[in-house]
Each structure stands twice: as C-alpha cells, then as structure tokens.
Design an enzyme around this catalytic site. Structure first.
Site, PDB file in Angstrom:
ATOM      1  N   ARG A  82      28.838  78.759  26.094  1.00 18.77           N
ATOM      2  CA  ARG A  82      28.609  77.797  25.014  1.00 18.77           C
ATOM      3  C   ARG A  82      28.280  76.398  25.521  1.00 18.77           C
ATOM      4  O   ARG A  82      27.656  75.608  24.819  1.00 18.77           O
ATOM      5  CB  ARG A  82      29.841  77.729  24.091  1.00 18.77           C
ATOM      6  CG  ARG A  82      31.061  77.165  24.769  1.00 18.77           C
ATOM      7  CD  ARG A  82      32.264  76.963  23.879  1.00 18.77           C
ATOM      8  NE  ARG A  82      33.383  76.478  24.678  1.00 18.77           N
ATOM      9  CZ  ARG A  82      33.572  75.201  24.986  1.00 18.77           C
ATOM     10  NH1 ARG A  82      32.748  74.289  24.528  1.00 18.77           N
ATOM     11  NH2 ARG A  82      34.603  74.838  25.733  1.00 18.77           N
TER      12      ARG A  82
ATOM     13  N   GLU B  14      50.180  67.180  28.581  1.00 15.66           N
ATOM     14  CA  GLU B  14      49.542  68.111  27.632  1.00 15.66           C
ATOM     15  C   GLU B  14      50.559  69.071  27.032  1.00 15.66           C
ATOM     16  O   GLU B  14      50.550  69.342  25.820  1.00 15.66           O
ATOM     17  CB  GLU B  14      48.415  68.893  28.312  1.00 15.66           C
ATOM     18  CG  GLU B  14      47.651  69.761  27.318  1.00 15.66           C
ATOM     19  CD  GLU B  14      46.751  70.785  27.974  1.00 15.66           C
ATOM     20  OE1 GLU B  14      45.661  71.034  27.440  1.00 15.66           O
ATOM     21  OE2 GLU B  14      47.147  71.369  29.014  1.00 15.66           O
TER      22      GLU B  14
ATOM     23  N   TRP C 162      41.344  66.489  26.771  1.00 12.83           N
ATOM     24  CA  TRP C 162      40.706  66.815  25.492  1.00 12.83           C
ATOM     25  C   TRP C 162      39.738  65.737  25.034  1.00 12.83           C
ATOM     26  O   TRP C 162      39.185  65.832  23.918  1.00 12.83           O
ATOM     27  CB  TRP C 162      41.785  67.046  24.428  1.00 12.83           C
ATOM     28  CG  TRP C 162      42.544  68.314  24.622  1.00 12.83           C
ATOM     29  CD1 TRP C 162      43.658  68.504  25.392  1.00 12.83           C
ATOM     30  CD2 TRP C 162      42.253  69.585  24.034  1.00 12.83           C
ATOM     31  NE1 TRP C 162      44.079  69.813  25.323  1.00 12.83           N
ATOM     32  CE2 TRP C 162      43.235  70.495  24.498  1.00 12.83           C
ATOM     33  CE3 TRP C 162      41.265  70.043  23.167  1.00 12.83           C
ATOM     34  CZ2 TRP C 162      43.249  71.836  24.119  1.00 12.83           C
ATOM     35  CZ3 TRP C 162      41.271  71.370  22.791  1.00 12.83           C
ATOM     36  CH2 TRP C 162      42.246  72.262  23.265  1.00 12.83           C
TER      37      TRP C 162
ATOM     38  N   TYR D   8      46.672  74.288  19.291  1.00 10.77           N
ATOM     39  CA  TYR D   8      47.938  74.813  19.809  1.00 10.77           C
ATOM     40  C   TYR D   8      49.192  74.236  19.149  1.00 10.77           C
ATOM     41  O   TYR D   8      50.047  74.979  18.667  1.00 10.77           O
ATOM     42  CB  TYR D   8      48.028  74.576  21.323  1.00 10.77           C
ATOM     43  CG  TYR D   8      46.953  75.233  22.112  1.00 10.77           C
ATOM     44  CD1 TYR D   8      47.037  76.583  22.462  1.00 10.77           C
ATOM     45  CD2 TYR D   8      45.832  74.515  22.542  1.00 10.77           C
ATOM     46  CE1 TYR D   8      46.032  77.197  23.198  1.00 10.77           C
ATOM     47  CE2 TYR D   8      44.825  75.126  23.277  1.00 10.77           C
ATOM     48  CZ  TYR D   8      44.936  76.463  23.598  1.00 10.77           C
ATOM     49  OH  TYR D   8      43.943  77.063  24.319  1.00 10.77           O
TER      50      TYR D   8
ATOM     51  N   ARG E 113      62.055  92.749  21.134  1.00  8.78           N
ATOM     52  CA  ARG E 113      60.685  92.904  21.634  1.00  8.78           C
ATOM     53  C   ARG E 113      59.698  92.094  20.795  1.00  8.78           C
ATOM     54  O   ARG E 113      58.494  92.324  20.853  1.00  8.78           O
ATOM     55  CB  ARG E 113      60.313  94.388  21.641  1.00  8.78           C
ATOM     56  CG  ARG E 113      61.152  95.225  22.608  1.00  8.78           C
ATOM     57  CD  ARG E 113      60.634  96.647  22.717  1.00  8.78           C
ATOM     58  NE  ARG E 113      60.837  97.401  21.488  1.00  8.78           N
ATOM     59  CZ  ARG E 113      61.929  98.117  21.203  1.00  8.78           C
ATOM     60  NH1 ARG E 113      62.940  98.151  22.073  1.00  8.78           N
ATOM     61  NH2 ARG E 113      62.025  98.800  20.077  1.00  8.78           N
ATOM     62  N   ARG E 114      60.246  91.157  20.029  1.00  9.12           N
ATOM     63  CA  ARG E 114      59.410  90.318  19.160  1.00  9.12           C
ATOM     64  C   ARG E 114      59.494  88.841  19.546  1.00  9.12           C
ATOM     65  O   ARG E 114      59.253  87.959  18.722  1.00  9.12           O
ATOM     66  CB  ARG E 114      59.840  90.497  17.702  1.00  9.12           C
ATOM     67  CG  ARG E 114      59.770  91.953  17.239  1.00  9.12           C
ATOM     68  CD  ARG E 114      60.276  92.110  15.809  1.00  9.12           C
ATOM     69  NE  ARG E 114      60.280  93.519  15.412  1.00  9.12           N
ATOM     70  CZ  ARG E 114      60.662  93.961  14.214  1.00  9.12           C
ATOM     71  NH1 ARG E 114      61.101  93.089  13.311  1.00  9.12           N
ATOM     72  NH2 ARG E 114      60.623  95.252  13.943  1.00  9.12           N
TER      73      ARG E 114
ATOM     74  N   CYS F  63      42.126  79.125  24.135  1.00 13.13           N
ATOM     75  CA  CYS F  63      41.799  79.945  25.314  1.00 13.13           C
ATOM     76  C   CYS F  63      43.014  80.795  25.695  1.00 13.13           C
ATOM     77  O   CYS F  63      42.899  81.999  25.860  1.00 13.13           O
ATOM     78  CB  CYS F  63      41.380  79.061  26.475  1.00 13.13           C
ATOM     79  SG  CYS F  63      39.826  78.194  26.198  1.00 13.13           S
TER      80      CYS F  63
ATOM     81  N   ARG G  13      42.077  84.488  26.798  1.00 16.59           N
ATOM     82  CA  ARG G  13      40.785  85.153  26.569  1.00 16.59           C
ATOM     83  C   ARG G  13      39.702  84.618  27.492  1.00 16.59           C
ATOM     84  O   ARG G  13      38.789  85.342  27.898  1.00 16.59           O
ATOM     85  CB  ARG G  13      40.348  84.970  25.117  1.00 16.59           C
ATOM     86  CG  ARG G  13      40.089  83.518  24.736  1.00 16.59           C
ATOM     87  CD  ARG G  13      39.478  83.331  23.361  1.00 16.59           C
ATOM     88  NE  ARG G  13      39.282  81.917  23.095  1.00 16.59           N
ATOM     89  CZ  ARG G  13      38.201  81.223  23.451  1.00 16.59           C
ATOM     90  NH1 ARG G  13      37.214  81.825  24.111  1.00 16.59           N
ATOM     91  NH2 ARG G  13      38.091  79.935  23.173  1.00 16.59           N
ATOM     92  N   SER G  14      39.764  83.303  27.805  1.00 16.24           N
ATOM     93  CA  SER G  14      38.722  82.637  28.579  1.00 16.24           C
ATOM     94  C   SER G  14      39.373  81.773  29.643  1.00 16.24           C
ATOM     95  O   SER G  14      40.253  80.969  29.326  1.00 16.24           O
ATOM     96  CB  SER G  14      37.864  81.773  27.642  1.00 16.24           C
ATOM     97  OG  SER G  14      36.904  81.031  28.364  1.00 16.24           O
TER      98      SER G  14
ATOM     99  N   ASP H 123      38.675  79.185  32.763  1.00 16.99           N
ATOM    100  CA  ASP H 123      37.965  78.310  33.688  1.00 16.99           C
ATOM    101  C   ASP H 123      38.790  78.311  34.972  1.00 16.99           C
ATOM    102  O   ASP H 123      39.751  77.569  35.122  1.00 16.99           O
ATOM    103  CB  ASP H 123      37.864  76.905  33.079  1.00 16.99           C
ATOM    104  CG  ASP H 123      37.254  75.878  34.024  1.00 16.99           C
ATOM    105  OD1 ASP H 123      37.007  76.211  35.208  1.00 16.99           O
ATOM    106  OD2 ASP H 123      37.056  74.724  33.596  1.00 16.99           O
TER     107      ASP H 123
ATOM    108  N   ASN I 270      46.954  75.990  33.659  1.00 19.86           N
ATOM    109  CA  ASN I 270      47.599  76.981  32.801  1.00 19.86           C
ATOM    110  C   ASN I 270      48.824  77.585  33.486  1.00 19.86           C
ATOM    111  O   ASN I 270      49.881  77.755  32.864  1.00 19.86           O
ATOM    112  CB  ASN I 270      46.618  78.101  32.437  1.00 19.86           C
ATOM    113  CG  ASN I 270      45.389  77.623  31.695  1.00 19.86           C
ATOM    114  OD1 ASN I 270      44.279  78.081  31.958  1.00 19.86           O
ATOM    115  ND2 ASN I 270      45.570  76.690  30.772  1.00 19.86           N
TER     116      ASN I 270
ATOM    117  N   HIS J  58      36.191  83.272  34.925  1.00 19.80           N
ATOM    118  CA  HIS J  58      34.890  82.807  35.404  1.00 19.80           C
ATOM    119  C   HIS J  58      34.970  81.532  36.226  1.00 19.80           C
ATOM    120  O   HIS J  58      35.927  80.767  36.137  1.00 19.80           O
ATOM    121  CB  HIS J  58      33.935  82.580  34.215  1.00 19.80           C
ATOM    122  CG  HIS J  58      34.514  81.716  33.136  1.00 19.80           C
ATOM    123  ND1 HIS J  58      35.166  82.236  32.038  1.00 19.80           N
ATOM    124  CD2 HIS J  58      34.559  80.354  32.987  1.00 19.80           C
ATOM    125  CE1 HIS J  58      35.571  81.252  31.251  1.00 19.80           C
ATOM    126  NE2 HIS J  58      35.227  80.103  31.813  1.00 19.80           N
TER     127      HIS J  58
ATOM    128  N   TYR K  42      32.421  78.247  36.729  1.00 21.39           N
ATOM    129  CA  TYR K  42      31.179  77.606  36.296  1.00 21.39           C
ATOM    130  C   TYR K  42      30.243  77.448  37.488  1.00 21.39           C
ATOM    131  O   TYR K  42      30.682  77.316  38.643  1.00 21.39           O
ATOM    132  CB  TYR K  42      31.481  76.247  35.662  1.00 21.39           C
ATOM    133  CG  TYR K  42      31.984  76.353  34.243  1.00 21.39           C
ATOM    134  CD1 TYR K  42      31.103  76.616  33.192  1.00 21.39           C
ATOM    135  CD2 TYR K  42      33.335  76.225  33.953  1.00 21.39           C
ATOM    136  CE1 TYR K  42      31.562  76.727  31.882  1.00 21.39           C
ATOM    137  CE2 TYR K  42      33.800  76.333  32.646  1.00 21.39           C
ATOM    138  CZ  TYR K  42      32.904  76.589  31.622  1.00 21.39           C
ATOM    139  OH  TYR K  42      33.348  76.711  30.334  1.00 21.39           O
TER     140      TYR K  42
END
Length: 371
Positions: A26, A63, A85, A146, A181-182, A201, A269-270, A272, A280, A310, A312
C-alpha cells in the site's frame, strides 16, 4: 547467558533475504516477503530488546503506555517525543486538507481573500499538534485503533451501546480463573476497521498460565533473599525442623512468592521486519512484565505468530548489516513501582516507572519508515 533472541531475529532476516518473494504494498515502496513465521523468547533469559542495533527503548515504552491509556490521538505521543504515528496522522490530514497548494498564505489571500488556511508541511503540522489543542483534537485523532479496542470496545447490546475494557477484564480473569482458555485481547474490530487510519498489524494476544513447581518458587525466594532460605527452617530451640520444605513453603506463601508463571502470545498479520518487529517484540515483552506484576506471576515465554513477514526494498542493505553483527547479552528490566500501585486501571504509568539494567548494543542503523 547466550542471547538467542538476536540470533533468531538475524536468521529471520536471512530467511527473508534468501527466500522472500517480491510483492507490492500500500505504501508503494515494495517488499520481499515470506509467510507464517514465529519468534519465541524465554523471559528469564533477559528483557527482549535487540542488541544488534540500538533500540529506542523510551519510544517503545511511550507507545505501549499510550495503548494502555486507551488513547488514540498522537498528542500524547508527540508531547513525549514519540514520532511512530506522525506519518499516519499527517497522511490523514493531507487527505482531508482543503487546499494542497504550496503558496504562502499572504500571497494566496491577496487573490483569494476568503481563504484563511493552506496545507501545512509535516514539521509545521507536528508543531501545531504540540501547541494548538483544538488542532490536535481534530487532526491528531487516528480513529478507533489499539487503545480504543483494548480499553473501550463498543458493541450493541439491545438497549444501546455497551463498552468492554478488555485489559481490565483480562486482569480480573487472571486473578479469578487463571486456567481459562479465554484470556484474550482483540484489536481487530471488523465493524470499525474503516474508521481507523491503519487496521491493526498486531491484531490480538492471548495469555497462558501454569503453576510453578516448588523448586521454581524456591529459586525465586533465594533470589529475593540472596542466600539459602532453608537454613532458617528450624525450630525455636535451634534444631533443624524435620520438615524444612514445609516450613519454607509456609514462608514463601507468607511473603507472597508467586505460584504461577504467565506467557503471552501475540498474532500479527503484517510485519515490517526491520523497523517494526523489534519494537513489537519489546513492546509485548513489556506488556507481559506489567501484567505479570499486576497479578503476581512470573513472566515465562513470549511468542509471536507472524503472518506476512517482509522487508521493505529500502531496508535490504540495513538488514544485511545487522545480520553481520555479534549479539550481546540481553538487558534486565526494572519495573520501578509498587505491586498493585496501578491496580485500578493500568492507565497512570509514566516513563520513570521502567528502566533498563545493563543494556549494551551495537549502534543504530537508520532506515526510512514507510507509511
């Protein structure tokens, strides 16, 4: 103690460079990508802050505290020197800005006297976020990302909207039903994705607890007393008790030695991998430490399940440089606040509540952030 985390991270960089496929994205930058990887770290080996490049620890902490506050406006981040951000907020501003002309306001007014505003450049935009509360309120808002989902998930409940504080529910459940388990927190609110500047992400995490063995609890006790506690397990007459283990167990319970270990697994999911993933890893490591202290448990394992992993196209040389560096020993983390001090809502932390011990690293490797 060997630093396996940096080695695993370097192997992930090598895997992407060696087997990744080219994909568009994107941002228009382009990536090489692989799918479906995992990072695991034993928290007893040290705090998971990479050493093969210098990490901005305070930026990461800021953050996470922003998330825990339930905040979704960059004003708090900007005021505390965190720029992660800024690009997303500025893109939103650009998209909705009335005019895109790069013309001084004085010249523009001479021909268009009704116009009182033109587009600010990014530096001007951030300065205005700092100094103009009304401007910050409007243009610093990122939508229900978030913090909103963690602390104030909204849903329709018959008579109107209801709200769920997922973090507080998690703390409560850990204290009352630690084998559940929740024990999960989710940021992927499908009904509100189109209102977010960027869909999450790292979209959710789950925690898991287990009972500590007697030996594990005893090690914790020894570390707190800095000597062998068994030598104090004797009767008043000076003779050693015939059941020193029972005496020591009673002592451990009296001084609130933890009975459980807690692990955290997040899903992303994504990824960097060069700029984002190190943050993270450290951020969820810090969150695990905070939750563990709040419920009197010991941080155990940190696990990241990674989807589209990925690099960049403008991070490839930086990744190669980092791969060639020798890992150093991981630091320790000190949570400098009293147990239960933030029991009510976990929203009142400051940067001064957290500091690193013995953090050594290679120099920073600069790389551009793609928004």
């Amino acid at each position: 103690m060997a630093n396996q985390l940096d080695k695993d991270y370097q192997r992930l960089l090598e895997l992407i460079l060696g087997t990744g496929v080219e994909k568009s994205d994107r941002t228009g930058t382009g990536t090489i990508s692989i799918f479906g990887e995992q990072i695991r770290h034993n928290m007893q080996d040290g705090f998971p802050l990479l050493t093969t490049k210098k990490m901005a620890f305070k930026t990461m902490v800021t953050e996470l505290l922003w998330f825990l506050r339930g905040d979704t406006n960059i004003k708090y981040l900007v005021d505390n020197g965190c720029s992660i951000w800024n690009g997303d907020a500025y893109k939103k501003y650009e998209k909705h800005c009335w005019h895109q002309w790069e013309i001084p306001i004085g010249e523009l007014k001479s021909t268009h006297p009704k116009i009182d505003r033109v587009k600010l450049d990014k530096e001007e935009f951030i300065n205005k976020i700092k100094t103009d509360d009304e401007f910050a309120k409007k243009w610093g808002e990122l939508g229900p990302i978030y913090g909103k989902q963690w602390r104030d998930w909204e849903y329709y409940c018959g008579g109107g909207d209801c709200n769920v504080d997922q973090i507080q529910n998690l703390i409560n459940d850990l204290k009352t039903n630690p084998d559940s388990r929740r024990l999960m927190v989710n940021a992927w609110n499908v009904g509100e994705l189109n209102q977010m500047v960027l869909p999450p992400c790292h979209y959710g995490f789950q925690v898991y607890t287990r009972e500590l063995t007697w030996d594990e609890r005893y090690v914790i006790l020894k570390n707190r007393t800095n000597e062998d506690p068994l030598k104090y397990s004797r009767l008043d007459n000076g003779d050693y008790d015939s059941h020193p283990k029972e005496m020591t167990t009673k002592w451990m319970n009296e001084i609130n030695i933890p009975t459980r270990a807690i692990s955290l697994m997040w899903n992303q999911r994504s990824v960097d991998t060069f700029l984002g993933l190190p943050f993270n890893i450290a951020s969820y490591g810090l969150l695990l430490e905070i939750i563990a202290k709040e419920v009197n448990m010991i941080p155990d394992e940190l696990i990241g399940n990674l989807g589209d992993v990925h690099l960049y196209s403008n991070h490839l040389e930086q990744a190669k440089e980092q791969i060639g560096r020798e890992p150093m020993q991981l630091p320790k983390l000190c949570l400098d606040y009293r147990e239960g001090e933030y029991n009510k809502n976990l929203k009142d932390f400051t940067l001064d509540d957290f500091y690193l011990i013995n953090y050594q690293s290679h120099p920073t490797i600069k790389a551009p952030l793609s928004n």
